[in-house]
Design a protein around this motif. Structure first.
Motif, short mmCIF file in Angstrom:
data_model
loop_
_atom_site.label_atom_id
_atom_site.label_comp_id
_atom_site.label_asym_id
_atom_site.label_seq_id
_atom_site.Cartn_x
_atom_site.Cartn_y
_atom_site.Cartn_z
N MET A 94 0.84 -1.19 0.00
CA MET A 94 0.00 0.00 0.00
C MET A 94 0.88 1.25 0.00
O MET A 94 1.94 1.27 0.59
N LYS A 95 0.38 2.26 -0.67
CA LYS A 95 1.09 3.54 -0.76
C LYS A 95 0.16 4.64 -0.25
O LYS A 95 -1.03 4.46 -0.09
N ASN A 96 0.75 5.80 -0.03
CA ASN A 96 0.01 6.95 0.46
C ASN A 96 -0.09 7.99 -0.65
O ASN A 96 0.93 8.46 -1.14
N LEU A 97 -1.30 8.34 -1.02
CA LEU A 97 -1.53 9.36 -2.04
C LEU A 97 -2.15 10.57 -1.36
O LEU A 97 -3.36 10.63 -1.16
N ALA A 98 -1.31 11.48 -0.93
CA ALA A 98 -1.77 12.71 -0.26
C ALA A 98 -2.75 12.41 0.87
O ALA A 98 -3.79 13.03 1.00
N VAL B 58 -3.69 3.84 -0.90
CA VAL B 58 -4.03 3.23 -2.19
C VAL B 58 -3.14 2.02 -2.44
O VAL B 58 -2.04 1.92 -1.90
N SER B 59 -3.64 1.11 -3.26
CA SER B 59 -2.83 -0.05 -3.62
C SER B 59 -1.66 0.40 -4.50
O SER B 59 -1.70 1.47 -5.12
N ASN B 60 -0.64 -0.41 -4.56
CA ASN B 60 0.51 -0.10 -5.41
C ASN B 60 0.08 0.07 -6.86
O ASN B 60 0.58 0.94 -7.56
N LEU B 61 -0.86 -0.76 -7.32
CA LEU B 61 -1.33 -0.70 -8.70
C LEU B 61 -2.01 0.64 -9.00
O LEU B 61 -1.72 1.27 -10.02
N ILE B 62 -2.88 1.09 -8.13
CA ILE B 62 -3.57 2.36 -8.34
C ILE B 62 -2.58 3.51 -8.28
O ILE B 62 -2.61 4.43 -9.10
N PHE B 63 -1.67 3.48 -7.33
CA PHE B 63 -0.67 4.53 -7.19
C PHE B 63 0.16 4.63 -8.47
O PHE B 63 0.35 5.72 -9.01
N LYS C 264 -3.92 1.13 -27.46
CA LYS C 264 -3.81 2.21 -26.47
C LYS C 264 -5.15 2.63 -25.87
O LYS C 264 -5.25 2.87 -24.68
N LEU C 265 -6.17 2.75 -26.72
CA LEU C 265 -7.46 3.20 -26.20
C LEU C 265 -8.04 2.18 -25.23
O LEU C 265 -8.57 2.54 -24.18
N LYS C 266 -7.89 0.91 -25.54
CA LYS C 266 -8.38 -0.14 -24.63
C LYS C 266 -7.63 -0.07 -23.30
O LYS C 266 -8.22 -0.24 -22.24
N SER C 267 -6.32 0.21 -23.35
CA SER C 267 -5.56 0.30 -22.10
C SER C 267 -5.99 1.52 -21.29
O SER C 267 -5.99 1.49 -20.06
N ALA C 268 -6.39 2.61 -21.96
CA ALA C 268 -6.89 3.78 -21.25
C ALA C 268 -8.20 3.45 -20.53
O ALA C 268 -8.41 3.83 -19.37
N TYR C 269 -9.08 2.72 -21.21
CA TYR C 269 -10.34 2.30 -20.58
C TYR C 269 -10.09 1.34 -19.42
O TYR C 269 -10.78 1.39 -18.40
N SER C 270 -9.09 0.49 -19.56
CA SER C 270 -8.74 -0.42 -18.47
C SER C 270 -8.27 0.36 -17.25
O SER C 270 -8.66 0.06 -16.11
N ALA C 271 -7.43 1.37 -17.47
CA ALA C 271 -6.96 2.22 -16.37
C ALA C 271 -8.14 2.98 -15.75
O ALA C 271 -8.23 3.10 -14.52
N LEU C 272 -9.05 3.47 -16.58
CA LEU C 272 -10.23 4.18 -16.09
C LEU C 272 -11.05 3.28 -15.18
O LEU C 272 -11.49 3.70 -14.11
N LYS C 273 -11.25 2.05 -15.59
CA LYS C 273 -12.04 1.12 -14.80
C LYS C 273 -11.43 0.91 -13.41
O LYS C 273 -12.14 0.91 -12.40
N LYS C 274 -10.12 0.76 -13.35
CA LYS C 274 -9.42 0.58 -12.06
C LYS C 274 -9.54 1.82 -11.19
O LYS C 274 -9.85 1.74 -10.00
N ILE C 275 -9.28 2.97 -11.80
CA ILE C 275 -9.34 4.23 -11.05
C ILE C 275 -10.76 4.50 -10.58
O ILE C 275 -10.99 4.93 -9.45
#
Length: 99
Positions: A1-5, A9-14, A42-53
């Motif tokens: 786990m990491k600290n975001l301000a 958050v998980s390491n993956l989200i950070f 690339k666009l699919k990877s952006a949507y994948s990141a969006l889903k996680k976030i």
């Protein structure tokens, strides 16, 4: 786990936020999530990141709305308290606000 301000958050989200999310200089609560070269494109990877976030942000009391696709990136709105944490992280880290 990491600290975001102050938000844990998980390491993956950070890592996803640090490497793929840009803060808009002109629009509050607006962020750009970039796609990367990945299987499926690339666009699919952006949507994948969006889903996680989005899953993480909603669990922390925020709303996430897709505004538009821009080439291989997604322009999204994220509300507080998560937006404030991401913006705060960028303002105190070595990372710079991007356009």
């Amino acid at each position: 786990m990491k600290n975001l301000a102050g938000l844990e958050v998980s390491n993956l989200i950070f890592e996803t936020i640090e490497k793929r999310v840009e803060v808009s200089r002109t629009e509050p609560y607006v962020f750009i999530i970039h796609g990367v070269n990945a299987v499926g494109g690339k666009l699919k990877s952006a949507y994948s990141a969006l889903k996680k976030i989005e899953k993480w942000a909603v669990a922390n009391g925020a709303e996430v709305n897709l505004i538009e696709e821009i080439d291989y990136s997604l322009k999204v709105e994220i509300t507080d308290p998560v937006a404030a944490r991401i913006e705060s992280h960028y303002s105190v880290s070595d990372l710079k606000y991007r356009t």
